[in-house]
Design a protein around this motif. Structure first.
Motif, mmCIF file in Angstrom:
data_model
loop_
_atom_site.group_PDB
_atom_site.id
_atom_site.type_symbol
_atom_site.label_atom_id
_atom_site.label_comp_id
_atom_site.label_asym_id
_atom_site.label_seq_id
_atom_site.Cartn_x
_atom_site.Cartn_y
_atom_site.Cartn_z
ATOM 1 N N UNK A 56 0.838 -1.203 0.000
ATOM 2 C CA UNK A 56 0.000 0.000 0.000
ATOM 3 C C UNK A 56 0.874 1.254 0.000
ATOM 4 N N UNK A 57 1.937 1.220 0.786
ATOM 5 C CA UNK A 57 2.889 2.333 0.790
ATOM 6 C C UNK A 57 3.541 2.476 -0.582
ATOM 7 N N UNK A 58 3.843 1.353 -1.221
ATOM 8 C CA UNK A 58 4.408 1.377 -2.573
ATOM 9 C C UNK A 58 3.439 2.043 -3.561
ATOM 10 N N UNK A 59 2.141 1.750 -3.447
ATOM 11 C CA UNK A 59 1.137 2.362 -4.335
ATOM 12 C C UNK A 59 1.057 3.869 -4.110
ATOM 13 N N UNK A 60 1.206 4.308 -2.861
ATOM 14 C CA UNK A 60 1.192 5.746 -2.566
ATOM 15 C C UNK A 60 2.399 6.426 -3.207
ATOM 16 N N UNK A 61 3.545 5.768 -3.151
ATOM 17 C CA UNK A 61 4.740 6.339 -3.779
ATOM 18 C C UNK A 61 4.594 6.425 -5.295
ATOM 19 N N UNK A 62 3.842 5.495 -5.895
ATOM 20 C CA UNK A 62 3.628 5.526 -7.345
ATOM 21 C C UNK A 62 2.808 6.743 -7.781
ATOM 22 N N UNK A 63 2.088 7.378 -6.844
ATOM 23 C CA UNK A 63 1.324 8.580 -7.190
ATOM 24 C C UNK A 63 2.242 9.702 -7.664
ATOM 25 N N UNK A 64 3.515 9.685 -7.236
ATOM 26 C CA UNK A 64 4.467 10.720 -7.625
ATOM 27 C C UNK A 64 5.165 10.406 -8.942
ATOM 28 N N UNK A 65 4.832 9.280 -9.546
ATOM 29 C CA UNK A 65 5.441 8.918 -10.828
ATOM 30 C C UNK A 65 4.789 9.709 -11.953
ATOM 31 N N UNK A 66 5.588 10.147 -12.920
ATOM 32 C CA UNK A 66 5.069 10.967 -14.015
ATOM 33 C C UNK A 66 4.089 10.166 -14.865
ATOM 34 N N UNK A 67 3.023 10.854 -15.286
ATOM 35 C CA UNK A 67 2.054 10.235 -16.177
ATOM 36 C C UNK A 67 2.704 10.009 -17.544
ATOM 37 N N UNK A 68 2.450 8.871 -18.203
ATOM 38 C CA UNK A 68 3.141 8.580 -19.469
ATOM 39 C C UNK A 68 2.806 9.530 -20.611
ATOM 40 N N UNK A 69 1.665 10.226 -20.542
ATOM 41 C CA UNK A 69 1.259 11.091 -21.648
ATOM 42 C C UNK A 69 1.082 12.550 -21.244
ATOM 43 N N UNK A 70 1.207 12.857 -19.950
ATOM 44 C CA UNK A 70 0.971 14.222 -19.490
ATOM 45 C C UNK A 70 2.149 14.702 -18.647
ATOM 46 N N UNK A 71 2.204 16.017 -18.437
ATOM 47 C CA UNK A 71 3.357 16.580 -17.726
ATOM 48 C C UNK A 71 3.227 16.402 -16.215
ATOM 49 N N UNK A 72 1.997 16.202 -15.697
ATOM 50 C CA UNK A 72 1.811 16.048 -14.259
ATOM 51 C C UNK A 72 2.103 14.618 -13.812
ATOM 52 N N UNK A 73 2.167 14.448 -12.499
ATOM 53 C CA UNK A 73 2.281 13.101 -11.953
ATOM 54 C C UNK A 73 0.913 12.420 -12.018
ATOM 55 N N UNK A 74 0.908 11.120 -11.809
ATOM 56 C CA UNK A 74 -0.348 10.375 -11.862
ATOM 57 C C UNK A 74 -1.307 10.817 -10.759
ATOM 58 N N UNK A 75 -0.768 11.057 -9.568
ATOM 59 C CA UNK A 75 -1.619 11.522 -8.475
ATOM 60 C C UNK A 75 -2.222 12.881 -8.765
ATOM 61 N N UNK A 76 -1.440 13.791 -9.360
ATOM 62 C CA UNK A 76 -1.960 15.121 -9.693
ATOM 63 C C UNK A 76 -3.043 15.035 -10.753
ATOM 64 N N UNK A 77 -2.841 14.172 -11.757
ATOM 65 C CA UNK A 77 -3.854 14.002 -12.807
ATOM 66 C C UNK A 77 -5.160 13.499 -12.207
#
Length: 531
Positions: free
Chosen positions: A313-334
């Protein structure tokens, strides 16, 4: 630029020079006219006017086609599509006398087959949805580096790198052999991802229900993926088919369940589950393998499933800061930004109350009915009648008359204790309220990599609750506000027209309506009194 006279002169001069002298003379001419050597060659076109012959290949095309056909035929064997190596294919054809020995090399065969388009990758179109929570993908798979085991005390534990160890359940029946399953759950638009581990014998209904309950109804908001989707997409697994064919799930929740096409269907590529299946490879490499190596280095060979779920679950939270493959924001921000553009839905009832199976049974003279090799006692008034029996995925039972007017409890019949009641297992919300447990069901605090609690990226979305009435949910009856709607319900319950009701009954219903006290439950209670 050179004029035509100079081009013809230089072309003839360079053609007449012996091998080794052409390059030197070309350098001198290029320097004289302040151009590059390659530009000079392009302008004079030294091969202009010369006959260009096309050499026929030494290896006949029919031999190359024969090799390609043999490789393709081998790909039809077995479960997975695997081709013979080109070298092995050539040897087989040589031994069968179909092609001469030593005539074709592997590199020549591969080059000619590639020129003819053998094994060329098919083109595809990337599909992107329009907004967050439009489509969620769900898939279940086996863990690669952890598995369920039994410790010395006979307790169930999770073994690190358990897939390579001995099988602790080898003496049990196949239906009882537990394995470690992992649920992948992803929002198609933002790629926000959730993972949950389960100890189960297979892709069962109870495991699937608990997985969706974790995705939609956990109270921990460190991870924002909590809202209902418009479309819930599964592969051809058993739980996806169960929801797809469920009588009431799609109607009650407003969620459309879709099944991806099987791999043998024509449009399987366009309807794949790649957005949830591809992250499994990253999970196994970047979480499971890494975690297993760290635990092994510390001498830890077994952990609890609660600890493993807290870590992932902690790993999934950290993935929110990973960049979205098609957009400039992170996945969590999108995802968090997209929540504000549409009203989001949350389920207001327990998913265990919503997913139930419906069957009919005949109640005997002794007020007993048989259901799954067990006797249950119904109320006395339903002797000799056929009734509905509802069962949830966690084993709770309820009954209802065929007119769907009255619901009642079904008690397990025990000859030695007729008051025995089938106990309901502890549900998810009760487990969450246990002392000493976090909202994730473990004793580990969920924080981000910096050790601080995660803060929402944006303003909270506008939310609405999806209210569902089932035999297992608490009934909240609201007073009628429209007299015509109240009369329709009265006629439906009493199974008559309005004019057939006595005037005194009509006046009672009218007074209750004017006093804002007439609801569905009141109508049903009055029906029970007069009947």
């Amino acid at each position: 630029m050179l004029n035509e006279a100079l081009k013809n002169e230089y072309r003839g001069e360079l053609r007449s020079l012996p091998h080794g002298e052409k390059g030197k003379r070309a350098e001198e001419i290029a320097t004289l006219h302040d151009i590059s050597k390659s530009q000079l060659y392009r302008e004079i076109d030294i091969t202009a006017g010369q006959k260009k012959c096309k050499r026929e290949p030494e290896i006949p095309t029919e031999y190359i086609n024969m090799i390609a056909a043999e490789k393709a035929d081998a790909g039809k064997m077995g479960v997975k599509k695997r081709y013979l190596t080109t070298l092995d294919t050539i040897k087989l054809l040589e031994e069968s006398g179909k092609i001469p020995k030593g005539l074709i090399s592997r590199t020549t065969a591969d080059r000619r087959m590639n020129q003819q388009g053998f094994n060329k990758k098919r083109t595809y179109e990337r599909h992107e949805d329009d907004y967050v929570n439009q489509v969620h993908h769900v898939d279940f798979s086996r863990s690669e580096y952890f598995d369920v085991g039994i410790n010395k005390d006979g307790e169930e534990i999770i073994r690190v790198d358990g897939r390579k160890g001995k099988w602790d359940y080898k003496n049990k029946e196949k239906a009882e052999r537990k394995r470690l399953w992992v649920m992948g759950y992803v929002d198609s638009f933002s790629r926000v991802y959730l993972v949950r581990y389960f100890s189960a014998t297979g892709e069962t209904k109870s495991m699937g229900t608990e997985a969706l309950e974790f995705a939609w109804q956990r109270e921990d908001d460190s991870h924002p993926l909590l809202h209902l989707p418009e479309v819930l997409k599964f592969d051809q697994g058993s739980f996806g088919k169960y929801l797809f064919h469920h009588k009431t799930f799609q109607r009650d929740t407003g969620i459309r369940v879709e099944l991806a096409a099987s791999k043998n269907e024509r449009y399987a590529d366009q309807q794949s589950q790649g957005k949830v299946e591809r992250p499994f490879r990253s999970l196994w490499q970047k979480f499971e393998l890494k975690t297993a190596k760290i635990l092994k280095a510390k001498g830890i060979n077994e952990i609890s499933i609660e600890e493993l779920n807290a870590l992932v679950y902690k790993h999934c939270i950290e993935l929110l800061e990973k960049k979205h493959p098609l957009r400039v924001q992170t996945r969590g921000e999108v995802y968090r930004t997209g929540l504000r553009f549409r009203e989001q839905s949350k389920l207001s009832v327990s998913l265990w109350d919503l997913l139930f199976n419906e069957e009919t049974r005949k109640v005997g003279a002794d007020k007993l009915l048989s259901y799954k090799a067990q006797f249950y006692k119904a109320p006395d008034k339903f002797a000799y009648q056929r009734i509905y029996v509802f069962e949830t995925n966690d084993g709770r039972l309820k009954g209802q008359d065929l007119d769907r007017h009255e619901e009642f409890e079904l008690f397990a019949f025990d000859p030695d204790n007729t008051e025995a009641v089938k106990q309901r297992p502890e549900d998810y919300m009760q487990r969450m309220g246990n002392a000493g447990s976090s909202l994730d069901g473990s004793k580990m605090t969920l924080v981000n990599s910096s050790g601080a609690a995660l803060q929402p990226h944006s303003l909270p979305p506008e939310e609405s609750e999806v209210e569902v009435s089932t035999p297992f949910t608490a009934k909240v009856s609201k007073p009628y506000t429209e007299w015509d709607a109240a009369k329709l319900e009265i006629c439906k319950v009493f199974n008559c027209s309005w004019s057939e009701l006595a005037e005194s009954a009509q006046s009672i219903f009218k007074r209750l309506f004017d006093a804002e006290q007439l609801d569905k439950k009141t109508i049903e209670d009055l029906y029970q009194e007069v009947s």
